[in-house]
Enzyme design. Structure first.
Site, mmCIF file in Angstrom:
data_model
loop_
_atom_site.group_PDB
_atom_site.id
_atom_site.type_symbol
_atom_site.label_atom_id
_atom_site.label_comp_id
_atom_site.label_asym_id
_atom_site.label_seq_id
_atom_site.Cartn_x
_atom_site.Cartn_y
_atom_site.Cartn_z
ATOM 1 N N HIS A 177 -7.628 9.394 -2.116
ATOM 2 C CA HIS A 177 -7.003 9.368 -0.783
ATOM 3 C C HIS A 177 -7.908 9.953 0.312
ATOM 4 C CE1 HIS A 177 -2.670 9.170 0.941
ATOM 5 N NE2 HIS A 177 -3.537 8.978 1.910
ATOM 6 N N LYS A 235 2.413 -1.217 8.970
ATOM 7 C CA LYS A 235 3.706 -0.707 8.473
ATOM 8 C C LYS A 235 4.786 -1.032 9.500
ATOM 9 C CE LYS A 235 6.919 2.686 9.101
ATOM 10 N NZ LYS A 235 7.595 3.058 10.374
ATOM 11 N N LYS A 275 -2.651 5.736 -4.409
ATOM 12 C CA LYS A 275 -3.768 6.655 -4.140
ATOM 13 C C LYS A 275 -3.540 8.000 -4.819
ATOM 14 C CE LYS A 275 -3.733 4.666 0.512
ATOM 15 N NZ LYS A 275 -2.291 4.551 0.817
ATOM 16 N N ARG A 318 9.605 -7.423 13.018
ATOM 17 C CA ARG A 318 8.181 -7.050 13.125
ATOM 18 C C ARG A 318 7.441 -7.308 11.810
ATOM 19 N NH1 ARG A 318 8.678 -1.141 16.041
ATOM 20 N NH2 ARG A 318 8.961 -1.881 18.180
ATOM 21 N N LEU A 369 -2.531 -0.796 13.910
ATOM 22 C CA LEU A 369 -1.963 -0.966 15.256
ATOM 23 C C LEU A 369 -2.072 0.327 16.061
ATOM 24 C CD1 LEU A 369 1.311 -2.828 14.141
ATOM 25 C CD2 LEU A 369 -0.806 -3.858 15.028
ATOM 26 N N ASP A 373 0.839 -1.196 0.000
ATOM 27 C CA ASP A 373 0.000 0.000 0.000
ATOM 28 C C ASP A 373 0.875 1.247 0.000
ATOM 29 O OD1 ASP A 373 -2.881 1.161 0.621
ATOM 30 O OD2 ASP A 373 -1.450 2.245 1.883
ATOM 31 N N TYR A 386 3.148 9.676 -0.506
ATOM 32 C CA TYR A 386 4.218 9.103 0.320
ATOM 33 C C TYR A 386 5.613 9.325 -0.268
ATOM 34 C CZ TYR A 386 0.269 6.481 2.391
ATOM 35 O OH TYR A 386 -0.920 6.111 2.972
HETATM 36 N N1 LIG Z 1 -5.351 6.277 3.589
HETATM 37 C C1 LIG Z 1 -4.808 7.017 4.531
HETATM 38 O O1 LIG Z 1 -5.175 8.178 4.731
HETATM 39 C C2 LIG Z 1 -3.723 6.439 5.387
HETATM 40 C C3 LIG Z 1 -3.281 7.133 6.514
HETATM 41 C C4 LIG Z 1 -2.279 6.555 7.303
HETATM 42 C C5 LIG Z 1 -1.755 5.312 6.959
HETATM 43 N N2 LIG Z 1 -2.181 4.678 5.825
HETATM 44 C C6 LIG Z 1 -1.621 3.354 5.421
HETATM 45 O O2 LIG Z 1 -1.687 2.460 6.528
HETATM 46 C C7 LIG Z 1 -0.377 1.944 6.796
HETATM 47 C C8 LIG Z 1 -0.214 1.614 8.259
HETATM 48 O O3 LIG Z 1 -0.521 2.724 9.067
HETATM 49 P P1 LIG Z 1 0.551 3.455 9.994
HETATM 50 O O4 LIG Z 1 1.884 3.299 9.387
HETATM 51 O O5 LIG Z 1 0.073 4.822 10.249
HETATM 52 O O6 LIG Z 1 0.421 2.715 11.394
HETATM 53 P P2 LIG Z 1 0.535 1.216 12.002
HETATM 54 O O7 LIG Z 1 0.796 0.228 10.948
HETATM 55 O O8 LIG Z 1 -0.671 1.060 12.871
HETATM 56 O O9 LIG Z 1 1.776 1.363 12.971
HETATM 57 C C9 LIG Z 1 3.083 1.538 12.515
HETATM 58 C C10 LIG Z 1 3.963 1.764 13.745
HETATM 59 O O10 LIG Z 1 3.903 0.631 14.600
HETATM 60 C C11 LIG Z 1 5.204 0.067 14.743
HETATM 61 N N3 LIG Z 1 5.059 -1.384 14.679
HETATM 62 C C12 LIG Z 1 4.768 -2.122 13.585
HETATM 63 N N4 LIG Z 1 4.713 -3.418 13.888
HETATM 64 C C13 LIG Z 1 4.958 -3.521 15.213
HETATM 65 C C14 LIG Z 1 5.047 -4.607 16.094
HETATM 66 N N5 LIG Z 1 4.863 -5.860 15.695
HETATM 67 N N6 LIG Z 1 5.319 -4.346 17.415
HETATM 68 C C15 LIG Z 1 5.504 -3.085 17.831
HETATM 69 N N7 LIG Z 1 5.426 -1.996 17.036
HETATM 70 C C16 LIG Z 1 5.164 -2.218 15.721
HETATM 71 C C17 LIG Z 1 6.044 0.618 13.605
HETATM 72 O O11 LIG Z 1 7.392 0.757 14.008
HETATM 73 P P3 LIG Z 1 8.679 0.398 13.068
HETATM 74 O O12 LIG Z 1 8.358 0.788 11.664
HETATM 75 O O13 LIG Z 1 9.757 1.234 13.680
HETATM 76 O O14 LIG Z 1 8.927 -1.072 13.220
HETATM 77 C C18 LIG Z 1 5.401 1.983 13.384
HETATM 78 O O15 LIG Z 1 5.917 2.914 14.318
HETATM 79 C C19 LIG Z 1 0.537 3.068 6.306
HETATM 80 O O16 LIG Z 1 1.863 2.663 6.142
HETATM 81 C C20 LIG Z 1 -0.150 3.443 5.003
HETATM 82 O O17 LIG Z 1 0.156 2.505 4.005
HETATM 83 C C21 LIG Z 1 -3.165 5.213 5.040
#
Ligand SMILES: NC(=O)c1ccc[n+]([C@@H]2O[C@H](COP(=O)([O-])OP(=O)(O)OC[C@H]3O[C@@H](n4cnc5c(N)ncnc54)[C@H](OP(=O)(O)O)[C@@H]3O)[C@@H](O)[C@H]2O)c1
Length: 290
Positions: A109, A231, A76, A237, A191, A46, A51
């Site tokens: 988006h 992510k 997006k 992880r 997460l 994704d 990005y």
């Molecule tokens: N459509 C939209 O508007 C929108 C908005 C935000 C995000 N997104 C998409 O959603 C994806 C995921 O969202 P996100 O990146 O905001 O948040 P997330 O996946 O909920 O959390 C990512 C964070 O959690 C940590 N993490 C990941 N796996 C872990 C584990 N097993 N144990 C402990 N910590 C862990 C990562 O650290 P490290 O990387 O340091 O390991 C990072 O700091 C994005 O990458 C993007 O593709 C879309």
């Protein structure tokens, strides 16, 4: 390597239930992170024009050695590019950066209701879909009252709505609307960017199942039927987050996690904090009372 379950979109296309998110992954780190994810078994990636890492995603995809048909690539359209004509140009630029001749899923988006352009944008999306350059089209951050006009005036029902969704923000209304209309809900920040992983309920389940807190939360998403896109740039992880297909939560566990909903966003509100006045659900349709 883990075998990931697929969900069937409303046009019959299969989408991996876990994908790999690359928001805030710097361009230079993206190739190694995406390569590690593909190695671990992720087949969905994704990204987004916003990005700034579509080129690196494309490089990792080209280098991985898998047939293109094994991968599911989402990108997006950014807000500035909304509008009928500008959408085609933005889509071409994304494809060029990715080095691909098609994406598997193209998303608007954000609805940006104040701009009033998402219906024109959706018309362009429908043409891109008809041309075969996106195997599925959808939206992101749309509330039911943003989706209803798309359903009323569009020809193609969005396949996916990607929204912020995690145990502290469970999006019941959005998920129910998606279920009613055949729109798959995809969870971003599944997460809660790590915040929810120290919650006592999650920690207790983690202890009981011998799984990590992240695995408990991701398993919960899968059992709700969400697509999830965690992510991480940390190889251990990346592997951990996809290793969730060897256990199942009970109805009591799901109820305990249901109790964690605080209606607490971590990201922006698509309506800037105000649900538009005068909108209500009538017989499953979201209509303006005004
Ligand atoms: N459509 C939209 O508007 C929108 C908005 C935000 C995000 N997104 C998409 O959603 C994806 C995921 O969202 P996100 O990146 O905001 O948040 P997330 O996946 O909920 O959390 C990512 C964070 O959690 C940590 N993490 C990941 N796996 C872990 C584990 N097993 N144990 C402990 N910590 C862990 C990562 O650290 P490290 O990387 O340091 O390991 C990072 O700091 C994005 O990458 C993007 O593709 C879309």
């Amino acid at each position: 390597m883990v075998d990931v379950a697929a969900v069937r979109l409303n046009n019959g296309v299969g989408m991996p239930q876990i994908g790999f998110g690359v928001f805030r992954v710097p361009e230079e780190e993206t190739v190694s992170a995406v390569s590690a994810a593909i190695e671990a078994g992720y087949r969905g990636i994704d990204t987004a024009s916003l990005y700034g890492n579509e080129t690196a995603v494309g490089r990792a995809v080209a280098a991985c050695g898998l047939p293109r048909t094994d991968l599911f690539i989402t990108t997006k359209l950014w807000n500035d590019d909304q509008g009928y004509r500008s959408t085609f140009d933005a889509f071409d630029r994304s494809l060029t950066r990715l080095g691909l001749d098609h994406v598997d899923l193209y998303l608007i988006h954000w609805p940006v209701p104040a701009k009033g352009a998402y219906l024109d944008t959706w018309r362009a999306f429908e043409e891109i879909y008809a041309s075969g350059r996106a195997r599925a089209i959808g939206v992101s951050n749309f509330q039911p009252w943003h989706l209803q006009p798309v359903l009323d005036q569009g020809r193609v029902v969005p396949a996916v709505n990607q929204v912020e969704l995690h145990p502290r923000f469970q999006q019941e209304e959005v998920r129910a609307f998606g279920r009613a209309h055949g729109i798959v809900t995809e969870a971003w920040s599944p997460l809660s960017r790590g915040d929810v992983l120290t919650d006592p309920v999650i920690v207790e389940l983690s202890r009981r199942y011998g799984k990590t807190p992240a695995q408990i939360v991701l398993r919960w998403h899968v059992e709700l039927g969400n697509v999830v896109i965690p992510k991480s740039v940390t190889p251990s992880r990346i592997r951990e987050n996809i290793d969730i297909f060897d256990f199942a939560l009970t109805a009591d566990d799901l109820a305990a996690i249901r109790g964690l909903d605080r209606a607490a966003r971590t990201g922006p509100d698509p309506d800037g904090g105000q649900k538009p006045a005068g909108y209500s659900s009538t017989g499953g349709r979201w209509v303006s009372d005004g």
